[in-house]
Design a protein around this motif. Structure first.
Motif, PDB file in Angstrom:
ATOM      1  N   GLY A  63      30.037  27.214  39.789  1.00  0.00           N
ATOM      2  CA  GLY A  63      30.614  26.140  39.091  1.00  0.00           C
ATOM      3  C   GLY A  63      32.614  26.341  38.430  1.00  0.00           C
ATOM      4  O   GLY A  63      32.580  26.896  38.807  1.00  0.00           O
ATOM      5  N   THR A  64      32.262  25.853  37.363  1.00  0.00           N
ATOM      6  CA  THR A  64      34.041  25.869  37.063  1.00  0.00           C
ATOM      7  C   THR A  64      33.832  25.988  35.260  1.00  0.00           C
ATOM      8  O   THR A  64      32.556  25.419  34.725  1.00  0.00           O
ATOM      9  N   ASP A  65      34.868  26.886  34.697  1.00  0.00           N
ATOM     10  CA  ASP A  65      34.327  27.097  33.320  1.00  0.00           C
ATOM     11  C   ASP A  65      35.579  26.291  32.909  1.00  0.00           C
ATOM     12  O   ASP A  65      35.419  24.377  32.462  1.00  0.00           O
ATOM     13  N   ALA A  66      35.510  26.014  31.355  1.00  0.00           N
ATOM     14  CA  ALA A  66      36.361  25.532  30.606  1.00  0.00           C
ATOM     15  C   ALA A  66      37.204  25.291  30.420  1.00  0.00           C
ATOM     16  O   ALA A  66      37.855  23.963  30.349  1.00  0.00           O
ATOM     17  N   GLN A  67      38.444  25.838  31.802  1.00  0.00           N
ATOM     18  CA  GLN A  67      39.289  25.307  31.893  1.00  0.00           C
ATOM     19  C   GLN A  67      39.183  24.856  33.321  1.00  0.00           C
ATOM     20  O   GLN A  67      40.596  24.258  33.351  1.00  0.00           O
ATOM     21  N   GLY A  68      38.074  24.516  34.097  1.00  0.00           N
ATOM     22  CA  GLY A  68      38.360  24.143  35.229  1.00  0.00           C
ATOM     23  C   GLY A  68      38.926  25.302  36.189  1.00  0.00           C
ATOM     24  O   GLY A  68      39.306  25.157  37.597  1.00  0.00           O
ATOM     25  N   ARG A  69      38.911  26.710  35.606  1.00  0.00           N
ATOM     26  CA  ARG A  69      38.350  27.297  36.676  1.00  0.00           C
ATOM     27  C   ARG A  69      37.239  27.416  37.668  1.00  0.00           C
ATOM     28  O   ARG A  69      36.831  27.447  36.814  1.00  0.00           O
ATOM     29  N   ASP A  70      38.130  28.466  39.007  1.00  0.00           N
ATOM     30  CA  ASP A  70      36.749  28.681  39.374  1.00  0.00           C
ATOM     31  C   ASP A  70      36.029  29.895  39.484  1.00  0.00           C
ATOM     32  O   ASP A  70      36.391  31.012  39.927  1.00  0.00           O
ATOM     33  N   ILE A  71      34.619  29.425  38.833  1.00  0.00           N
ATOM     34  CA  ILE A  71      33.670  31.129  38.591  1.00  0.00           C
ATOM     35  C   ILE A  71      33.421  31.781  39.344  1.00  0.00           C
ATOM     36  O   ILE A  71      33.551  33.177  39.099  1.00  0.00           O
ATOM     37  N   TYR A  72      33.079  31.164  41.115  1.00  0.00           N
ATOM     38  CA  TYR A  72      32.813  32.451  41.868  1.00  0.00           C
ATOM     39  C   TYR A  72      34.149  33.236  42.298  1.00  0.00           C
ATOM     40  O   TYR A  72      34.169  34.700  42.292  1.00  0.00           O
ATOM     41  N   SER A  73      35.282  32.721  41.849  1.00  0.00           N
ATOM     42  CA  SER A  73      36.402  33.197  42.463  1.00  0.00           C
ATOM     43  C   SER A  73      37.178  34.122  40.812  1.00  0.00           C
ATOM     44  O   SER A  73      37.259  35.230  41.719  1.00  0.00           O
ATOM     45  N   ARG A  74      36.806  34.106  39.945  1.00  0.00           N
ATOM     46  CA  ARG A  74      37.187  34.928  38.786  1.00  0.00           C
ATOM     47  C   ARG A  74      35.650  35.806  39.364  1.00  0.00           C
ATOM     48  O   ARG A  74      36.452  37.354  37.987  1.00  0.00           O
ATOM     49  N   ILE A  75      34.831  35.739  39.467  1.00  0.00           N
ATOM     50  CA  ILE A  75      33.574  36.672  39.319  1.00  0.00           C
ATOM     51  C   ILE A  75      34.276  37.732  40.636  1.00  0.00           C
ATOM     52  O   ILE A  75      34.150  39.192  39.839  1.00  0.00           O
ATOM     53  N   VAL A  76      35.117  37.329  41.522  1.00  0.00           N
ATOM     54  CA  VAL A  76      35.115  37.545  42.659  1.00  0.00           C
ATOM     55  C   VAL A  76      36.344  38.661  42.259  1.00  0.00           C
ATOM     56  O   VAL A  76      36.202  39.977  42.458  1.00  0.00           O
ATOM     57  N   TRP A  77      37.666  38.500  41.080  1.00  0.00           N
ATOM     58  CA  TRP A  77      38.364  39.022  41.152  1.00  0.00           C
ATOM     59  C   TRP A  77      37.596  40.103  39.730  1.00  0.00           C
ATOM     60  O   TRP A  77      38.193  41.197  39.744  1.00  0.00           O
ATOM     61  N   GLY A  78      36.791  39.598  39.137  1.00  0.00           N
ATOM     62  CA  GLY A  78      36.132  40.413  38.344  1.00  0.00           C
ATOM     63  C   GLY A  78      35.754  41.766  38.556  1.00  0.00           C
ATOM     64  O   GLY A  78      35.226  42.355  37.987  1.00  0.00           O
ATOM     65  N   ALA A  79      35.774  41.781  39.616  1.00  0.00           N
ATOM     66  CA  ALA A  79      34.799  43.065  40.706  1.00  0.00           C
ATOM     67  C   ALA A  79      35.764  43.671  40.064  1.00  0.00           C
ATOM     68  O   ALA A  79      35.464  45.532  40.162  1.00  0.00           O
ATOM     69  N   ARG A  80      36.914  43.854  40.552  1.00  0.00           N
ATOM     70  CA  ARG A  80      37.678  45.016  40.664  1.00  0.00           C
ATOM     71  C   ARG A  80      38.489  45.594  39.103  1.00  0.00           C
ATOM     72  O   ARG A  80      38.480  46.689  39.482  1.00  0.00           O
ATOM     73  N   VAL A  81      37.561  45.148  37.962  1.00  0.00           N
ATOM     74  CA  VAL A  81      38.287  45.816  37.324  1.00  0.00           C
ATOM     75  C   VAL A  81      36.832  46.082  36.511  1.00  0.00           C
ATOM     76  O   VAL A  81      37.086  47.443  36.364  1.00  0.00           O
ATOM     77  N   SER A  82      35.570  45.739  36.435  1.00  0.00           N
ATOM     78  CA  SER A  82      34.184  45.931  36.621  1.00  0.00           C
ATOM     79  C   SER A  82      34.446  47.777  36.810  1.00  0.00           C
ATOM     80  O   SER A  82      33.810  48.804  36.551  1.00  0.00           O
ATOM     81  N   LEU A  83      34.266  47.660  39.042  1.00  0.00           N
ATOM     82  CA  LEU A  83      34.436  48.764  39.304  1.00  0.00           C
ATOM     83  C   LEU A  83      35.270  50.087  39.326  1.00  0.00           C
ATOM     84  O   LEU A  83      35.131  50.952  39.355  1.00  0.00           O
ATOM     85  N   SER A  84      36.377  49.140  38.840  1.00  0.00           N
ATOM     86  CA  SER A  84      38.074  49.837  38.773  1.00  0.00           C
ATOM     87  C   SER A  84      37.358  51.408  37.229  1.00  0.00           C
ATOM     88  O   SER A  84      37.646  52.228  37.240  1.00  0.00           O
ATOM     89  N   VAL A  85      36.913  50.231  36.515  1.00  0.00           N
ATOM     90  CA  VAL A  85      36.562  50.842  35.141  1.00  0.00           C
ATOM     91  C   VAL A  85      34.928  52.308  35.100  1.00  0.00           C
ATOM     92  O   VAL A  85      35.431  52.701  35.017  1.00  0.00           O
ATOM     93  N   GLY A  86      34.837  51.594  36.297  1.00  0.00           N
ATOM     94  CA  GLY A  86      33.515  52.757  36.578  1.00  0.00           C
ATOM     95  C   GLY A  86      33.525  53.838  37.004  1.00  0.00           C
ATOM     96  O   GLY A  86      33.612  54.922  36.242  1.00  0.00           O
ATOM     97  N   ILE A  87      34.883  53.795  38.394  1.00  0.00           N
ATOM     98  CA  ILE A  87      35.205  55.079  38.775  1.00  0.00           C
ATOM     99  C   ILE A  87      36.348  55.486  38.258  1.00  0.00           C
ATOM    100  O   ILE A  87      35.699  56.996  38.156  1.00  0.00           O
ATOM    101  N   ILE A  88      37.136  55.030  38.036  1.00  0.00           N
ATOM    102  CA  ILE A  88      37.890  55.975  37.290  1.00  0.00           C
ATOM    103  C   ILE A  88      37.256  56.903  35.930  1.00  0.00           C
ATOM    104  O   ILE A  88      37.691  57.801  35.495  1.00  0.00           O
ATOM    105  N   SER A  89      36.808  55.854  35.153  1.00  0.00           N
ATOM    106  CA  SER A  89      36.074  56.471  33.864  1.00  0.00           C
ATOM    107  C   SER A  89      34.941  57.472  34.342  1.00  0.00           C
ATOM    108  O   SER A  89      35.026  58.153  33.430  1.00  0.00           O
TER     109      SER A  89
END
Length: 284
Positions: A63-89
């Motif tokens: 699906g898409t969000d309120a700005q019309g952005r692809d949720i799948y693409s945002r989740i894939v890119w969001g994995a970088r943030v979550s894993l980076s935070v988990g590993i570095i911390s």
């Protein structure tokens, strides 16, 4: 008389938890690494209000969000943030906790009293509350988030390291190293540390899951990653007002957090069994 073909029982080395957890974590890491190639659109720039809040479809799998952005693409890119935070911390937590626990357990005396008192103080303060206080001072952002989470959970690895050192420092090979003229630091980091890595690796793996949840909680409260760059927690925060009208906005980021943390917890359990010399799973 019938002939029965007896097949040997196959047992996965390390147990099912190790393999299932490792598989889930491998999927999350692969998504983070391959994000530029497997994402369908740019997670920030490809916004189209004509496609706002579209349900899952062939064109937009999540699906898409309120700005019309692809949720799948945002989740894939969001994995970088979550894993980076988990590993570095967890690297920060391990460096602080293992160094303090190793030196306190080996040297003892007043230094052990200081480290033990500081550890008890940290355990008495909820880590998320401490992280909130640090984030309130430093402000939102990835660097502030890593610093906050890297300073709040070292007490667990410190306590484990200290307990392991206390049980090993009187062993014969440590006494032999002293006789050979090894210094304290050399004994700690070359003779003791390699023998206590197993429990510390398990603690670090489990701690990554906690760090990912903490990042999601802080981002949900608006103290994590600044929008519009995607993180799973910030996506949940943006979707809380549409949870009944557009549930896919919160379901898919929530599932990403759930399966990643589940994978890390299963991996930690599997590593604990595998690294335990008395584990029947490992011997199988």
């Amino acid at each position: 008389m019938s002939l029965a073909l007896k097949l040997p029982r196959l047992r996965l080395k390390g147990g099912a938890s190790l393999w299932v957890g490792g598989g889930l974590v491998a999927i999350a890491i692969s998504a983070a690494i391959l994000a530029p190639w497997i994402a369908l659109t740019d997670p920030v720039l490809d916004a189209n209000l004509m496609n706002a809040e579209l349900p899952p479809s062939w064109e937009f799998p999540f699906g898409t969000d309120a700005q019309g952005r692809d949720i799948y693409s945002r989740i894939v890119w969001g994995a970088r943030v979550s894993l980076s935070v988990g590993i570095i911390s967890q690297i920060c937590n391990s460096l602080i906790g293992v160094t303090l626990g190793l030196t306190a357990g080996y040297w003892g005396g007043w230094w052990d009293d200081v480290v033990s008192g500081l550890t008890n103080l940290m355990l008495a303060i909820p880590s998320l509350v401490f992280a909130l206080a640090i984030m309130a001072i430093l402000g939102p952002g990835l660097v502030s988030l890593v610093i906050a989470l890297g300073l709040t959970s070292w007490s667990y690895s410190c306590r484990i390291a200290r307990a392991q050192v206390l049980s090993l420092k009187s062993q014969g090979y440590i006494q032999a190293a002293r006789i050979l003229g090894y210094g304290d630091l050399r004994i700690m980091f070359t003779q003791i540390l390699p023998n206590i890595l197993g429990p510390l690796i398990v603690i670090a793996t489990l701690g990554m899951g906690g760090a990912i949840l903490a990042e999601a909680a802080l981002s949900f409260l608006g103290l994590g990653i600044r929008p519009p760059f995607p993180s799973w927690g910030s996506m949940l925060s943006e979707a809380r007002d549409q949870i009944t009208t557009a549930p896919w906005l919160s379901v898919f980021p929530g599932l990403a957090i759930f399966f990643t943390v589940l994978g890390l917890n299963l991996l930690g359990d599997g590593l604990r069994d595998y690294l335990d010399p008395q584990s029947t799973t490992r011997r199988g």
